[in-house]
Design a protein around this motif. Structure first.
Motif, PDB file in Angstrom:
ATOM      1  N   ALA A 104       0.828  -1.212   0.000  1.00 49.68           N
ATOM      2  CA  ALA A 104       0.000   0.000   0.000  1.00 49.68           C
ATOM      3  C   ALA A 104       0.856   1.253   0.000  1.00 49.68           C
ATOM      4  N   LYS A 105       1.912   1.262   0.796  1.00 53.28           N
ATOM      5  CA  LYS A 105       2.726   2.469   0.941  1.00 53.28           C
ATOM      6  C   LYS A 105       3.581   2.769  -0.281  1.00 53.28           C
ATOM      7  N   LYS A 106       3.759   1.793  -1.175  1.00 54.02           N
ATOM      8  CA  LYS A 106       4.492   2.055  -2.412  1.00 54.02           C
ATOM      9  C   LYS A 106       3.786   3.087  -3.281  1.00 54.02           C
ATOM     10  N   SER A 107       2.478   3.212  -3.093  1.00 55.06           N
ATOM     11  CA  SER A 107       1.692   4.157  -3.898  1.00 55.06           C
ATOM     12  C   SER A 107       1.519   5.503  -3.205  1.00 55.06           C
ATOM     13  N   LEU A 108       2.277   5.715  -2.120  1.00 51.54           N
ATOM     14  CA  LEU A 108       2.024   6.854  -1.253  1.00 51.54           C
ATOM     15  C   LEU A 108       3.283   7.681  -1.033  1.00 51.54           C
ATOM     16  N   GLY A 109       3.115   9.013  -1.076  1.00 47.58           N
ATOM     17  CA  GLY A 109       4.159   9.936  -0.646  1.00 47.58           C
ATOM     18  C   GLY A 109       3.607  10.772   0.487  1.00 47.58           C
TER      19      GLY A 109
END
Length: 314
Positions: free
Chosen positions: A77-82
């Motif tokens: 999930a966090k790979k798609s998040l900044g």
């Protein structure tokens, strides 16, 4: 899940002992949106941001980033998040290039792609000219830019910004707002703020949070093109109130004195043209006819001021 929905939160709740910071909050962020979380200090904005980014576990509820559960598949999930928290996570003893290379490594960007990723992040955030400067020697505005650069270096579809202009001077605020609008062309963005003009300047949608609950969720344009709820009219030679009341589209008339009347409208009708004709034909001496619509500021105050007064009285 809808492929256009990049963040979906369902029933997020966070309690600290007997205190509930966020209560049953749900939201969605779609591709191309800039969503502003607006609320008074202590409303639960930062707690919401931390839950949406996986930095704080909710007491109940769940959040999904591009369909991946932050609870069940946090790494994916966090790979798609900044994420840019309120205090930029920068190292003052590093140069801008050193820090961004480090961030690229943390995000798992391949070695052969790191130089290009760092260069693109610097160009997007206006940092090219300060590449070799120590972060600790940069102004707060530039440190905020470095924080933004680390949030986008892995080119995530979603960027979450917590109070991105807090503590900046007016010129720096304008620069960061312009940068966020530019980033919004290629990313979906959630930003939190308690500054009304900031939300109106950069966001496409606004959610007002008060006491941990979402109390308003509408496109920003809806606050600019709000439906008229009433009119004020000023007449030099006003007729009897009943004459105004008879005009189609007017639900009630309040005599404000000195020839001024407040007209409450019925069901989305716009009787202005009929009113002007009646004023001309009746020789009422029309001086002013003004619509009354609720601004975002008025909506915000209406939804949050009562609780503030209760807190002060407690």
């Amino acid at each position: 899940m809808d492929s256009e929905i990049l963040i979906e939160a369902r029933g997020l709740t966070r309690r600290y002992g007997p205190t509930t910071a966020v209560s049953d909050l749900s939201l969605t962020l779609r591709k191309g949106e800039i969503l502003g979380l607006l609320g008074p200090n202590g409303a639960g904005k930062s707690t919401t941001m931390k839950m949406l980014t996986g930095n704080l576990a909710p007491t109940s509820g769940e959040a999904f980033i591009k369909g991946q559960s932050l609870h069940d598949a946090p790494t994916a999930a966090k790979k798609s998040l900044g994420y840019l928290p309120e205090q930029p996570p920068v190292y003052p003893e590093l140069t801008v290039d050193e820090y961004l290379r480090y961030c690229a490594d943390l995000h798992g960007i391949a070695k052969k792609e790191r130089a290009a990723a760092v260069q693109q992040a610097k160009q997007s955030c206006g940092l090219t000219e300060v590449s070799q400067r120590l972060i600790g020697n940069l102004s707060k505005g530039y440190q905020q830019r470095v924080g933004l650069a680390q949030a986008i270096i892995h080119r995530p579809p979603v960027i979450v910004l917590d109070e991105p202009t807090v503590g900046l001077d007016p010129i720096q605020i304008r620069e960061i707002r312009a940068l966020i609008v530019e980033l919004g062309k290629s990313h979906s963005v959630i930003l939190s703020s308690h500054i009304l003009p900031e939300i109106q300047a950069v966001c496409s949608r606004v959610m007002i949070i008060n006491r941990g609950r979402a109390v308003y969720d509408q496109p920003v344009i809806a606050t600019r093109n709000a439906q008229m709820e009433s009119l004020t009219i000023t007449l030099k030679r006003p007729p009897a109130v009943e004459a105004i009341q008879r005009i189609v589209g007017i639900a009630s008339v309040e005599d404000l004195g000195a020839g001024r009347f407040r007209l409450v409208l019925a069901g989305g009708n716009d009787p202005r043209e009929v009113l002007v004709d009646a004023a001309v034909n009746g020789n009422w001496g029309l001086i002013e006819l003004a619509p009354e619509v609720k601004t975002l500021e008025e909506i915000f105050v209406e939804l949050t001021s009562g609780d503030e007064q209760e807190r002060k009285a407690a």
